[in-house]
Design a protein around this motif. Sequence first.
Motif, mmCIF file in Angstrom:
data_model
loop_
_atom_site.group_PDB
_atom_site.id
_atom_site.type_symbol
_atom_site.label_atom_id
_atom_site.label_comp_id
_atom_site.label_asym_id
_atom_site.label_seq_id
_atom_site.Cartn_x
_atom_site.Cartn_y
_atom_site.Cartn_z
ATOM 1 N N ALA A 402 0.847 -1.201 0.000
ATOM 2 C CA ALA A 402 0.000 0.000 0.000
ATOM 3 C C ALA A 402 0.881 1.248 0.000
ATOM 4 C CB ALA A 402 -0.912 0.011 1.216
ATOM 5 N N ASP A 403 0.431 2.274 -0.708
ATOM 6 C CA ASP A 403 1.139 3.556 -0.678
ATOM 7 C C ASP A 403 0.831 4.317 0.600
ATOM 8 O OD1 ASP A 403 2.445 3.785 -3.428
ATOM 9 O OD2 ASP A 403 0.384 3.267 -3.954
ATOM 10 N N GLU A 404 -0.378 4.169 1.105
ATOM 11 C CA GLU A 404 -0.757 4.806 2.363
ATOM 12 C C GLU A 404 -1.782 3.940 3.075
ATOM 13 O OE1 GLU A 404 -1.128 9.192 3.067
ATOM 14 O OE2 GLU A 404 -3.266 8.699 3.082
ATOM 15 N N THR A 405 -1.576 3.775 4.367
ATOM 16 C CA THR A 405 -2.512 3.011 5.189
ATOM 17 C C THR A 405 -3.168 3.962 6.178
ATOM 18 O OG1 THR A 405 -1.158 1.014 5.006
ATOM 19 C CG2 THR A 405 -2.776 1.084 6.786
ATOM 20 N N ILE A 406 -4.498 3.943 6.216
ATOM 21 C CA ILE A 406 -5.284 4.796 7.110
ATOM 22 C C ILE A 406 -5.941 3.892 8.149
ATOM 23 C CG2 ILE A 406 -7.139 6.493 7.260
ATOM 24 C CD1 ILE A 406 -6.659 6.864 4.151
ATOM 25 N N VAL A 407 -5.714 4.168 9.407
ATOM 26 C CA VAL A 407 -6.171 3.285 10.482
ATOM 27 C C VAL A 407 -7.173 4.007 11.375
ATOM 28 C CG1 VAL A 407 -5.461 1.783 12.381
ATOM 29 C CG2 VAL A 407 -3.915 2.161 10.444
ATOM 30 N N PRO A 408 -8.436 3.587 11.388
ATOM 31 C CA PRO A 408 -9.395 4.112 12.366
ATOM 32 C C PRO A 408 -9.210 3.408 13.704
ATOM 33 C CG PRO A 408 -10.480 2.510 10.962
ATOM 34 C CD PRO A 408 -9.057 2.632 10.461
ATOM 35 N N ASP A 409 -9.999 3.764 14.688
ATOM 36 C CA ASP A 409 -9.904 3.109 15.988
ATOM 37 C C ASP A 409 -10.190 1.614 15.863
ATOM 38 O OD1 ASP A 409 -9.209 5.411 17.296
ATOM 39 O OD2 ASP A 409 -11.262 5.895 17.923
ATOM 40 N N ILE A 410 -9.644 0.846 16.785
ATOM 41 C CA ILE A 410 -9.783 -0.613 16.775
ATOM 42 C C ILE A 410 -11.237 -1.006 17.009
ATOM 43 C CG2 ILE A 410 -9.085 -2.755 17.913
ATOM 44 C CD1 ILE A 410 -6.453 -1.326 18.660
ATOM 45 N N TYR A 411 -11.703 -1.978 16.230
ATOM 46 C CA TYR A 411 -13.065 -2.500 16.394
ATOM 47 C C TYR A 411 -13.102 -3.327 17.678
ATOM 48 C CZ TYR A 411 -17.560 -4.574 15.016
ATOM 49 O OH TYR A 411 -18.874 -4.962 14.958
ATOM 50 N N PHE A 412 -13.955 -2.921 18.607
ATOM 51 C CA PHE A 412 -13.994 -3.534 19.938
ATOM 52 C C PHE A 412 -14.993 -4.681 19.956
ATOM 53 C CE2 PHE A 412 -15.688 -3.326 24.428
ATOM 54 C CZ PHE A 412 -14.571 -3.931 25.001
ATOM 55 N N VAL A 413 -14.501 -5.898 20.191
ATOM 56 C CA VAL A 413 -15.367 -7.063 20.296
ATOM 57 C C VAL A 413 -14.686 -8.112 21.172
ATOM 58 C CG1 VAL A 413 -14.421 -8.063 18.173
ATOM 59 C CG2 VAL A 413 -16.649 -8.839 18.987
ATOM 60 N N ARG A 414 -15.447 -8.692 22.064
ATOM 61 C CA ARG A 414 -15.020 -9.800 22.922
ATOM 62 C C ARG A 414 -14.010 -9.413 23.995
ATOM 63 N NH1 ARG A 414 -14.928 -13.640 18.224
ATOM 64 N NH2 ARG A 414 -12.663 -13.516 18.198
ATOM 65 N N ASP A 415 -13.093 -8.493 23.709
ATOM 66 C CA ASP A 415 -12.039 -8.164 24.664
ATOM 67 C C ASP A 415 -12.573 -7.497 25.927
ATOM 68 O OD1 ASP A 415 -9.797 -9.115 23.243
ATOM 69 O OD2 ASP A 415 -9.765 -7.309 21.998
ATOM 70 N N SER A 416 -11.774 -7.569 26.988
ATOM 71 C CA SER A 416 -12.118 -6.894 28.238
ATOM 72 C C SER A 416 -11.713 -5.427 28.155
ATOM 73 C CB SER A 416 -11.370 -7.556 29.403
ATOM 74 O OG SER A 416 -9.971 -7.366 29.244
ATOM 75 N N ALA A 439 1.663 5.419 7.276
ATOM 76 C CA ALA A 439 0.340 5.215 7.875
ATOM 77 C C ALA A 439 -0.063 6.435 8.671
ATOM 78 C CB ALA A 439 0.332 3.981 8.768
ATOM 79 N N ILE A 440 -1.378 6.677 8.730
ATOM 80 C CA ILE A 440 -1.927 7.755 9.555
ATOM 81 C C ILE A 440 -3.114 7.218 10.344
ATOM 82 C CG2 ILE A 440 -1.178 9.586 7.988
ATOM 83 C CD1 ILE A 440 -4.071 9.783 6.973
ATOM 84 N N HIS A 441 -3.395 7.856 11.464
ATOM 85 C CA HIS A 441 -4.541 7.483 12.293
ATOM 86 C C HIS A 441 -5.613 8.554 12.178
ATOM 87 C CE1 HIS A 441 -6.441 7.387 16.540
ATOM 88 N NE2 HIS A 441 -7.077 6.524 15.764
ATOM 89 N N LEU A 442 -6.778 8.159 11.683
ATOM 90 C CA LEU A 442 -7.960 9.020 11.682
ATOM 91 C C LEU A 442 -9.029 8.244 12.429
ATOM 92 C CD1 LEU A 442 -7.950 10.354 7.980
ATOM 93 C CD2 LEU A 442 -7.236 11.563 10.059
ATOM 94 N N ILE A 448 -12.297 9.920 7.786
ATOM 95 C CA ILE A 448 -11.616 9.154 6.743
ATOM 96 C C ILE A 448 -12.261 9.405 5.384
ATOM 97 C CG2 ILE A 448 -11.102 6.816 5.913
ATOM 98 C CD1 ILE A 448 -10.864 5.984 8.871
ATOM 99 N N VAL A 449 -13.586 9.412 5.341
ATOM 100 C CA VAL A 449 -14.298 9.668 4.087
ATOM 101 C C VAL A 449 -13.942 11.059 3.558
ATOM 102 C CG1 VAL A 449 -16.577 10.013 3.049
ATOM 103 C CG2 VAL A 449 -16.194 8.082 4.609
ATOM 104 N N GLU A 450 -13.955 12.037 4.437
ATOM 105 C CA GLU A 450 -13.627 13.405 4.036
ATOM 106 C C GLU A 450 -12.198 13.490 3.499
ATOM 107 O OE1 GLU A 450 -13.463 17.944 5.986
ATOM 108 O OE2 GLU A 450 -14.039 16.207 7.212
ATOM 109 N N TYR A 451 -11.266 12.828 4.192
ATOM 110 C CA TYR A 451 -9.864 12.854 3.777
ATOM 111 C C TYR A 451 -9.693 12.204 2.401
ATOM 112 C CZ TYR A 451 -4.929 11.554 3.615
ATOM 113 O OH TYR A 451 -3.621 11.371 3.211
ATOM 114 N N LEU A 452 -10.304 11.068 2.194
ATOM 115 C CA LEU A 452 -10.136 10.363 0.927
ATOM 116 C C LEU A 452 -10.779 11.132 -0.227
ATOM 117 C CD1 LEU A 452 -10.661 6.662 2.058
ATOM 118 C CD2 LEU A 452 -8.557 7.665 1.153
#
Length: 480
Positions: A402-416, A439-442, A448-452
């Motif tokens: 990938a030329d750029e990776t965009i990472v949103p917050d982690i999908y929360f499931v099952r974990d404590s 990589a960037i964090h949005l 993310i939609v606005e940025y893309l």
Amino acid sequence: MEQVYTPSRMDSRVTSSEGKALPSRFAGKRVHFIGIGGSGMNGLARILLDCGAVVTGSDPNPNAQTLDLIKRGVKVSRSQLGELLSADVDLVVRTAAVPEANPEFLAAKRYGIKSIKYAEMLGQVMQERLGVAVAGTHGKSTTTAMISYALTQCGADPSFVVGGTSPQLGGVGSRSGTGKSFVAEACEYDRSFHNLRPTVALLLNIEEDHLDCYSGIDEIVQSFRRFAQLVPPDGLLIANGQDARVGQALGDLPTPVEWVAIDREATWSTRVTSIDSGRHAGQIVYKGKAAATIKLSIPGAHNLFNATMAVAACHACGIDPQAAADVIGRFTGVDRRMTEMGRCNSAMVVDDYGHHPTEIRATLRALRERYQPKRLFCVFQPHQHSRTRFLLEDFATSFASADETIVPDIYFVRDSEEEKSRISAQHLVERVNASGQHAIHLANFPAIVEYLKATIGQGDLVVTMGAGNVWEIGRDLVAG
């Protein structure tokens, strides 16, 4: 010069019952499903219904599958309070997502009704048929769908439960057929695949995953070995001949093994003959004899391997390899597997379910080959805090294509909540950048939609990737 393979059918294995339901010990039994709307659950409900069981269920979120069951006379409650339960219900089936504190599950206990989880029920239904179980860290849904589609098109009229939907399978993830074969995914999470009773089992690969319930790779290998031991000595194991951990899991088992490989000798070996926009074609050889040619409609070297495994499984069910290969060559994929969503600013938008580092690498490479984009933007939503933490270093190097990776917050499931506090999306972004990638964090989807929308253009490719709800970003991009 290679000899040409002559098929020897296992005549009794896939013959249908001339449109009649197969005999079942569930005929006449009253079975209630808590969470009947789930893909696997409604598939089992349909199979039991066709076997003559009296089926009821509950689900707070009705969908097309539950509506179809209602049309067939199944009573479905939107609440899970137990109003459809009574002392004469023979069995309650619940999904793993239904906790023991669930009011309906507690009501079943008060009535004294026997209750089992989905995986155990899947095993009991499989035991009545020619069970084909597909196991592996990744590739299960695609391979299961390939087998199911080929058996259907070749007249075997199978039943199946796939962990995803496909237009070529009627847009649903399950089906009840009158043939003897029953194809299903075998999930290693929480060791649920130990409940299955397959006659034919596929082992696609073994890697580290689900480290919230396994201590490490050695315990995972032993779990797969326990699964393989469920196949009887007169059954068949179809296994990845290029995966050392699969070999370790199957060592010294009494059940026959057919090994599968690409471009090297094995029981089933496919030699690549051409690649066109990432779509592979090859010659399939079985025990040293030419058995079939295949040309895929979906990209990726990993899918040529999946297809070869699927041809081997179909052969075990009595289907001619060339007939199976012809159908699998027309297979266009499972939803959320490199699925084209549409365009935004003339850039192609694709969605994919990949959530493990190996899946990410394979998918990004395949997308590069298929589209040859000017720039490839990967929107990766990590799935589970524990998986992200355990596999952090592997994730950090998986986005090289990938030329750029965009990472949103982690999908929360099952974990404590404690696990949630130990790692964040920003940690992943820092490790990806430290490995020489960008990589960037949005944090949220609208950002993310606005940025893309402000960044992408003609010749670019965007892939939304992850097992959570990241597909919503692709939907919003193509909506304009």
